[in-house]
Design a protein around this motif. Structure first.
Motif, PDB file in Angstrom:
ATOM      1  N   VAL A 105       0.887  -1.188  -0.072  1.00  0.00           N
ATOM      2  CA  VAL A 105      -0.072  -0.041   0.066  1.00  0.00           C
ATOM      3  C   VAL A 105       0.532   1.140   0.077  1.00  0.00           C
ATOM      4  CG1 VAL A 105      -0.268   0.092   2.573  1.00  0.00           C
ATOM      5  CG2 VAL A 105      -1.745   1.321   1.047  1.00  0.00           C
ATOM      6  N   LEU A 106       0.490   2.162  -0.756  1.00  0.00           N
ATOM      7  CA  LEU A 106       1.079   3.661  -0.451  1.00  0.00           C
ATOM      8  C   LEU A 106       0.116   4.564   0.038  1.00  0.00           C
ATOM      9  CD1 LEU A 106       2.295   3.831  -4.360  1.00  0.00           C
ATOM     10  CD2 LEU A 106       3.708   4.342  -2.429  1.00  0.00           C
ATOM     11  N   LEU A 107       0.879   5.267   0.941  1.00  0.00           N
ATOM     12  CA  LEU A 107      -0.181   6.173   1.558  1.00  0.00           C
ATOM     13  C   LEU A 107      -0.234   7.693   1.022  1.00  0.00           C
ATOM     14  CD1 LEU A 107       1.272   5.761   5.371  1.00  0.00           C
ATOM     15  CD2 LEU A 107      -0.404   4.476   4.080  1.00  0.00           C
ATOM     16  N   SER A 108      -1.288   8.289   0.975  1.00  0.00           N
ATOM     17  CA  SER A 108      -1.420   9.851   0.604  1.00  0.00           C
ATOM     18  C   SER A 108      -0.611  10.508   1.909  1.00  0.00           C
ATOM     19  CB  SER A 108      -2.653  10.312   0.589  1.00  0.00           C
ATOM     20  OG  SER A 108      -3.414  10.464   2.118  1.00  0.00           O
ATOM     21  N   VAL A 134       5.052   7.079   0.332  1.00  0.00           N
ATOM     22  CA  VAL A 134       4.322   8.007   0.715  1.00  0.00           C
ATOM     23  C   VAL A 134       4.264   8.766  -0.587  1.00  0.00           C
ATOM     24  CG1 VAL A 134       3.810  10.229   2.067  1.00  0.00           C
ATOM     25  CG2 VAL A 134       4.758   8.007   3.061  1.00  0.00           C
ATOM     26  N   LEU A 135       2.806   9.223  -1.117  1.00  0.00           N
ATOM     27  CA  LEU A 135       2.725   9.961  -2.191  1.00  0.00           C
ATOM     28  C   LEU A 135       3.054  11.672  -1.937  1.00  0.00           C
ATOM     29  CD1 LEU A 135      -0.337   8.222  -3.453  1.00  0.00           C
ATOM     30  CD2 LEU A 135       1.789   8.090  -4.450  1.00  0.00           C
ATOM     31  N   PRO A 136       3.409  12.327  -3.019  1.00  0.00           N
ATOM     32  CA  PRO A 136       3.625  13.665  -2.838  1.00  0.00           C
ATOM     33  C   PRO A 136       2.741  14.595  -2.196  1.00  0.00           C
ATOM     34  CG  PRO A 136       4.484  12.838  -5.041  1.00  0.00           C
ATOM     35  CD  PRO A 136       3.589  11.761  -4.509  1.00  0.00           C
ATOM     36  N   ALA A 137       2.977  15.684  -1.623  1.00  0.00           N
ATOM     37  CA  ALA A 137       1.969  16.469  -0.664  1.00  0.00           C
ATOM     38  C   ALA A 137       1.131  16.886  -1.752  1.00  0.00           C
ATOM     39  CB  ALA A 137       2.889  17.409  -0.182  1.00  0.00           C
ATOM     40  N   ASP A 138       1.447  17.471  -2.990  1.00  0.00           N
ATOM     41  CA  ASP A 138       0.491  18.225  -3.761  1.00  0.00           C
ATOM     42  C   ASP A 138      -0.300  17.112  -4.721  1.00  0.00           C
ATOM     43  OD1 ASP A 138       2.694  17.363  -5.421  1.00  0.00           O
ATOM     44  OD2 ASP A 138       2.713  19.093  -6.483  1.00  0.00           O
ATOM     45  N   PHE A 139      -0.054  15.668  -4.564  1.00  0.00           N
ATOM     46  CA  PHE A 139      -0.795  14.928  -5.398  1.00  0.00           C
ATOM     47  C   PHE A 139      -2.044  14.703  -4.900  1.00  0.00           C
ATOM     48  CE2 PHE A 139      -2.405  10.331  -6.030  1.00  0.00           C
ATOM     49  CZ  PHE A 139      -2.166  10.466  -7.348  1.00  0.00           C
ATOM     50  N   TYR A 140      -2.994  14.862  -5.872  1.00  0.00           N
ATOM     51  CA  TYR A 140      -4.604  14.593  -6.008  1.00  0.00           C
ATOM     52  C   TYR A 140      -5.127  13.828  -6.928  1.00  0.00           C
ATOM     53  CZ  TYR A 140      -5.891  18.728  -8.480  1.00  0.00           C
ATOM     54  OH  TYR A 140      -5.984  19.681  -9.610  1.00  0.00           O
ATOM     55  N   PHE A 141      -6.031  12.922  -6.958  1.00  0.00           N
ATOM     56  CA  PHE A 141      -6.665  12.209  -8.173  1.00  0.00           C
ATOM     57  C   PHE A 141      -8.080  12.372  -7.865  1.00  0.00           C
ATOM     58  CE2 PHE A 141      -7.786   8.747 -10.982  1.00  0.00           C
ATOM     59  CZ  PHE A 141      -7.328   9.206 -12.312  1.00  0.00           C
ATOM     60  N   ALA A 142      -8.781  13.435  -8.448  1.00  0.00           N
ATOM     61  CA  ALA A 142     -10.182  13.571  -8.012  1.00  0.00           C
ATOM     62  C   ALA A 142     -11.150  12.530  -8.470  1.00  0.00           C
ATOM     63  CB  ALA A 142     -10.583  14.985  -8.957  1.00  0.00           C
ATOM     64  N   PRO A 143     -11.177  11.868  -9.284  1.00  0.00           N
ATOM     65  CA  PRO A 143     -12.165  10.668  -9.635  1.00  0.00           C
ATOM     66  C   PRO A 143     -12.183   9.733  -8.162  1.00  0.00           C
ATOM     67  CG  PRO A 143     -10.896  11.115 -11.584  1.00  0.00           C
ATOM     68  CD  PRO A 143     -10.277  11.799 -10.472  1.00  0.00           C
ATOM     69  N   VAL A 144     -11.284   9.751  -7.371  1.00  0.00           N
ATOM     70  CA  VAL A 144     -11.257   8.808  -6.292  1.00  0.00           C
ATOM     71  C   VAL A 144     -11.380   9.606  -5.026  1.00  0.00           C
ATOM     72  CG1 VAL A 144     -10.160   6.846  -7.323  1.00  0.00           C
ATOM     73  CG2 VAL A 144      -8.901   8.517  -6.265  1.00  0.00           C
TER      74      VAL A 144
END
Length: 879
Positions: A222-225, A255-265
Motif C-alpha cells: 500500500v502507498l499512503l497519501s 508515501v505520495l507527494p504532498a501536492d498529489f491528488y486524483f479527483a475521481p477517487v
C-alpha cells in the motif's frame, strides 16, 4: 556612478525641502546682486540696474522652475501633482467617489471570485507530467456514455490499442482501518501497477508498485497519501510497517507527494493494487474499473477515440454475450475530472462579466456627468495655457486612481467571497474537488484583475477626454446646451446597454430559479421527512459468511426498532437519490433474446425497507423476512422496468435471470413498486430491480430509520445501538434524508447557480435603474427652463409627466427588447444546465421583463415628479 548620483539627486528633488529652497533663493539673490553691482558700476541707476539684471536672469520664478526641472524628474513631478489634484477632487466629491468605488468594487469582486473557481477548475494545469497527454478511457453505451470497464476488457484494450503509451485502471473503494483505538473508516483506491507511472508521479518517500505486484501470490502492498501519512502516522518512518485494511494485511512501501491528488477517487488515503483474484475480475460482464491512459507522441484525443472504437468493435464480435452494443469513449483527463462544471462555471463567469460591464458603464456615465460639471474649470485651464494632452493626462490620472481604489476593494471583497463560496460547498461534494484546495489570489487571478483594471482605466479616461475638443464653448451659455445634448445622447445609449445586460442577468436568474424549483418538485417516490440514514461497514473477519451477515441485519433491525420514537427500519445496498451505478444485465424467461443488453439498476433491500421509506406498492407484495438463500429466489421491480419490458402486462409471476439464464440467477417477480428516484434528481427515472437482502447479503450496507421525532436528534442513539452489537462496526455518513437531498450535487449546483445568478441580477437591476435615474434626472435639470416655459404657457402637470416618462419609456422598451433577444441566445448556450425549463420559457421571460420595466419606470417617476413640480417663475429666472 556619477549618473546614479545625478538620478538620486533628481528623485530627491521631487519632494519639497525648505532648506534646499532657502539655499536656492539665496543663490539666485546672490547672482542677481552681482549683476546689479555690475550695472551700477556701468553707470546705471539703481532701478535700471535691477531691471536689467532681472531681464538677464530671466525672472526669479522662471529661474527657480528651470533649476527645479534640472534637479528633478519633470514627468514624475507632473504625475505627483496630478495625483494630488485627483485626490483633492475625489475628497471634494465624496458621494461620487464612494458610489463609483462601490460599483466598480462590486463588479470586480464578482468577476474575481468566479474567475478564481474557473482558474482552479479549468485553467490550472493538472499536477501530473505532461497533463495534456493524459486521457480518461471509458466504455460507451447509449444510456451511459462514460461507463466503467470490466477487468478483461481493460486487459484487451491495453494489449490491442495502437495509440496509448500506457493504459492503467483504477477504482475508489470504502475500507475500514484497524487502529489501536478501534476500527475507523478509511477512503482508499485500487490501481493497476503502472498507474502512477502513467500519471508521471513519483512517491515522495519509498517506492512505487512493481509490475506483477497485483497478482494473487504477491505480498499486499500500500502507498499512503501525504495527508494520511501526516495525520494518521505523525510523519514518521513507516516503510515496512503493516496495516489492516478491511481485515486484509498490507505492507506500507511509500508515501505520495504532498501536492498529489486524483479527483475521481476523492480523498483516497490508501492506494493498493488491483486484486486480480477478485470476484468481479473473473467476469467480463462485471464492470467496476475506470481507465486512464497516456497518449503516444503525436496522437490526438480524436485519433485515440477512433482507435479505441475499433478495439471495442473487435471485442463486440469476439464476445457478443457480454460486449454487444458496447463502444468506447476517450476524453481528455481534465474534461473527465471537471465534467459538467465547465459549462456552469463559464455561465457564471459570463454573468459576473455582465455585472462588471454594467458597473463600468455606469461609472463611465458618472464620470461623463462629472466632466460636464467641470467644463468651465477645464475651459479656464485651457485658456490659461493648458494643452489638450495635459488635460487628457489629468483624466488618465483620475481614472487610474479611481480604478486602483475600486480594484483594491474588489480584490479584498473577492478573496472573502471566494472563500465563503468554497465553505458553502458540502463536504462530500468538496471531496471530489481537491483542485479547489489552492483557491486564492494567485498570479493568474491577479493578472486577470490587472486586465480588468487596465480596460476600466482606458474606458474611464476616454469617456471624459472625448469632451475636451473645444473647451472655450463652455464659457458661453450655448456650450451648456451642447453639453446637455451630448450627455442625453451618449448617456441614453449607455443606459440602453445597461438595461439590456440587466435583462440578460434577470432572465438567467429566473431560468435558473425556475429550473431549481422544478427539480425540487420531482416525485422521488418516497417520503424523505423523518427519515434518518447512515452507512454500516462490518469487519470481514466476523461477518464473512452469509449467515453471519443475515444475523447482523436481524439483530441491528431488532435493536434499532426498540429505540424510542422509531417507527420502522430498513436496509439497502445503496441509498435513494444517490447514483445510478450498481447495474445488472437481465434477460426474461420466455421472451425472445438476441444478445441485447437489458441494463437495469440493482438494489438489495430488506423486508422492511419499502415500509420505512413509505414507497407505494403497485401490485404484488413486498419481501418477507424469512426469504433467505434456502427459499425460492424472488425479485421486485419498479414501474419504469415494468413499462419498458412488460408493456400492457402484469409482470407479477414472470421470471428474469442473467444473460445466460443460469439456474441460480432466475428469480420470480413477486411485486411492483412505484418509481423511486434512485439516481440524481435531474436524471431520467431508470428501470430498477430490488433483490431481498437475505438472499444477497453483504457486510456493507445503508440503514434507513423512520422516526416520530426529529430524525437528526435520533442519529446518536442509532450509532450507539449499532456499536452495542459490535464496537468494530464502522458507521459513516450519518444524515437525514432531507439533508442528503439538500446537499446532493445536482441539487447544490442548481441551487448555488440560481442564488449566484439572482445576486448578479439584483445588483445589475439596481445599477441599471440608478443609471436610468441619472439620465432622466440630468435631462430634467437641463430642460428646467424649457419645462418652465411650457408650464407658463399653460401645460398641465400630466403633460410634463408624460413628456419625461415617454423619454424614459423609450429607453426602457429598447433596453428590454434588446435584452430579451440576448437572454434567449444566452439561455440556449446554457440549456444543458436547465432542468425541465426551455431557453425561451415565456412565463419567466415575461415576468423578468415586467420586473425590469416596472423598476426602471418607477426610478424615472422621481425626476418626472420633480419636473412637474417646477415653479414657472423660478424656472424662467434660472440662469
Amino acid at each position: 556612478m556619477k549618473r546614479l548620483r545625478a538620478w538620486t539627486r533628481r528623485l530627491a528633488g521631487l519632494w519639497p525641502n525648505e532648506r534646499r529652497e532657502r539655499e536656492l533663493a539665496a543663490e539666485i539673490e546672490s547672482n542677481l546682486q552681482m549683476h546689479i553691482d555690475d550695472n551700477l558700476r556701468a553707470g546705471m541707476s539703481p532701478e535700471e540696474a535691477r531691471r536689467n539684471a532681472l531681464l538677464k536672469l530671466g525672472g526669479i520664478e522662471a529661474t527657480k522652475e528651470s533649476w527645479r526641472d534640472r534637479n528633478s524628474v519633470p514627468w514624475v513631478e507632473t504625475l505627483v501633482q496630478d495625483l494630488r489634484f485627483a485626490v483633492r477632487q475625489l475628497r471634494k466629491n465624496i458621494g461620487f467617489t464612494f458610489t463609483a468605488i462601490f460599483m466598480l468594487g462590486l463588479g470586480i469582486c464578482a468577476s474575481v471570485a468566479i474567475f478564481a473557481f474557473v482558474d482552479a477548475t479549468l485553467i490550472k494545469p493538472l499536477p501530473y507530467k505532461d497533463p495534456n497527454r493524459l486521457v480518461g478511457v471509458y466504455e460507451y453505451t447509449r444510456p451511459c456514455p462514460m461507463c466503467n470497464l470490466s477487468y478483461f476488457d481493460y486487459l484487451d484494450w491495453k494489449k490491442m490499442n495502437r495509440v496509448f503509451q500506457s493504459l492503467d485502471a483504477y477504482r475508489g473503494t470504502d475500507s475500514t482501518l484497524r487502529t489501536s483505538t478501534g476500527t475507523v473508516e478509511a477512503h482508499s483506491a485500487q490501481v493497476s501497477e503502472g498507474f502512477f507511472r502513467t500519471l508521471g508521479i513519483k512517491p515522495a518517500v519509498g517506492r512505487d508498485f512493481y509490475e506483477g505486484e497485483g497478482s494473487p501470490a504477491a505480498t499486499r502492498t500500500v502507498l499512503l497519501s501525504y495527508a494520511c501519512w501526516k495525520n494518521r502516522f505523525g510523519g514518521k518512518n513507516v516503510r515496512g510497517q503493516t496495516i489492516s485494511l478491511s481485515d486484509v494485511t498490507y505492507t506500507i512501501i511509500g508515501v505520495l507527494p504532498a501536492d498529489f491528488y486524483f479527483a475521481p477517487v476523492r480523498r483516497a488515503e490508501f492506494w493498493t493494487t488491483l486484486n486480480e483474484a477478485g470476484e468481479c475480475e473473473q467476469r467480463r460482464s462485471c464492470h467496476s474499473l475506470y481507465g486512464v491512459a497516456r497518449l503516444r507522441d503525436g496522437i490526438s484525443v480524436e485519433a485515440a477515440k477512433a482507435n479505441a472504437a475499433l478495439v471495442a468493435q473487435q471485442l463486440e464480435k469476439q464476445y457478443p454475450g457480454s460486449n454487444l452494443g458496447q463502444g468506447a469513449n476517450v476524453v481528455s483527463l481534465s474534461e473527465a475530472i471537471v465534467g459538467n462544471h465547465r459549462t456552469l462555471l463559464l455561465a457564471l463567469l459570463s454573468g459576473a462579466g455582465l455585472l462588471l460591464l454594467i458597473a463600468c458603464v455606469n461609472v463611465a456615465g458618472l464620470l461623463l456627468v462629472r466632466s460636464e460639471s467641470r467644463k468651465r474649470e477645464l475651459a479656464v485651464r485651457s485658456a490659461l495655457g493648458a494643452s489638450r494632452s495635459r488635460l487628457i493626462r489629468q483624466f488618465v490620472t483620475d481614472s487610474v486612481l479611481l480604478v486602483t481604489l475600486g480594484s483594491g476593494v474588489g480584490l479584498l471583497a473577492g478573496r472573502w467571497t471566494m472563500l465563503l463560496l468554497r465553505k458553502l460547498i458540502p463536504d462530500d461534494m468538496l471531496a471530489s474537488m481537491p483542485y479547489l484546495a489552492g483557491l486564492g489570489l494567485n498570479a493568474r487571478v491577479l493578472g486577470f484583475t490587472a486586465m480588468i483594471a487596465l480596460a476600466a482605466s482606458v474606458l474611464f479616461a476616454i469617456t471624459p477626454a472625448l469632451r475636451v475638443s473645444d473647451m472655450r464653448e463652455a464659457l458661453t451659455e450655448g456650450g451648456r446646451t451642447s453639453a446637455g445634448i451630448t450627455w442625453q445622447r451618449l448617456g441614453s445609449r449607455l443606459v440602453v446597454l445597461e438595461l439590456a445586460a440587466a435583462m440578460v442577468l434577470l432572465a438567467g436568474a429566473g431560468l435558473f430559479g425556475r429550473s431549481f424549483y422544478r427539480l425540487l418538485q420531482v416525485n422521488i417516490g418516497m417520503r424523505p421527512d423523518h427519515l434518518a440514514t447512515l452507512r454500516v461497514a462490518a469487519p470481514s473477519t466476523g461477518y464473512r459468511k452469509n449467515e453471519q451477515q443475515i444475523a447482523l441485519e436481524r439483530e441491528l433491525v431488532r435493536r434499532i426498532s426498540s429505540l424510542p420514537g422509531v417507527e420502522s427500519v430498513g436496509l439497502c445496498s445503496q441509498l435513494p437519490v444517490s447514483f445510478n451505478g450498481n447495474t445488472d444485465w437481465i434477460r426474461f424467461v420466455g421472451k425472445p433474446y438476441h444478445g441485447e443488453h437489458n441494463e437495469v439498476n440493482e438494489r438489495d433491500v430488506s423486508a422492511g425497507y419499502f415500509a420505512a421509506i413509505k414507497a407505494k406498492q403497485v401490485s404484488g407484495r413486498y419481501f418477507r423476512e424469512e426469504e433467505d438463500g434456502s427459499k425460492p429466489r424472488v425479485i421486485i421491480i419498479n414501474n419504469a422496468l415494468a413499462r419498458m419490458y412488460f408493456p400492457g402486462e402484469d409482470p407479477v409471476g414472470k421470471r428474469v435471470g442473467n444473460g445466460d439464464l443460469t439456474p441460480n440467477s432466475i428469480r420470480e417477480i413477486v411485486g411492483v413498486v412505484d418509481d423511486i428516484r434512485e439516481g440524481p434528481l435531474d436524471e431520467p427515472m431508470a428501470p430498477t430491480e430490488y433483490l431481498p437482502f437475505n438472499q444477497d447479503p453483504n457486510e456493507n450496507f445503508a440503514v434507513v430509520v423512520r422516526t416520530a421525532f426529529d430524525e437528526t436528534a435520533t442519529l446518536p442513539s442509532l450509532r450507539a445501538a449499532i456499536h452495542q452489537i459490535d464496537p468494530d462496526i464502522v458507521t459513516v455518513n450519518e444524515a437525514s434524508m432531507n439533508a442528503m437531498i439538500h446537499d446532493a450535487p445536482s441539487t447544490y449546483l442548481r441551487r448555488s447557480s440560481a442564488w449566484l445568478a439572482a445576486g448578479f441580477a439584483v445588483a445589475a437591476l439596481l445599477i441599471g435603474v440608478v443609471g436610468l435615474y441619472g439620465v432622466v434626472a440630468y435631462s430634467v435639470g437641463q430642460r428646467t427652463r424649457e419645462i418652465g416655459v411650457r408650464m407658463a404657457l399653460g401645460a398641465q402637470r400630466s403633460t410634463v409627466y408624460a413628456l419625461i416618462l415617454r423619454q424614459a419609456g423609450g429607453l426602457v422598451a429598447l433596453g428590454v427588447a434588446l435584452g430579451l433577444v440576448c437572454a434567449v441566445g444566452a439561455a440556449v448556450l446554457i440549456q444543458k444546465l436547465l432542468f425541465g425549463t426551455p431557453a425561451w420559457d415565456a412565463p419567466t421571460l415575461s415576468v423578468t421583463a415586467v420586473v425590469l420595466a416596472s423598476a426602471a419606470l418607477l426610478a424615472s417617476y422621481v425626476p418626472a415628479r420633480r419636473a412637474a413640480s417646477v415653479n414657472p417663475i423660478d424656472a424662467l429666472r434660472a440662469e
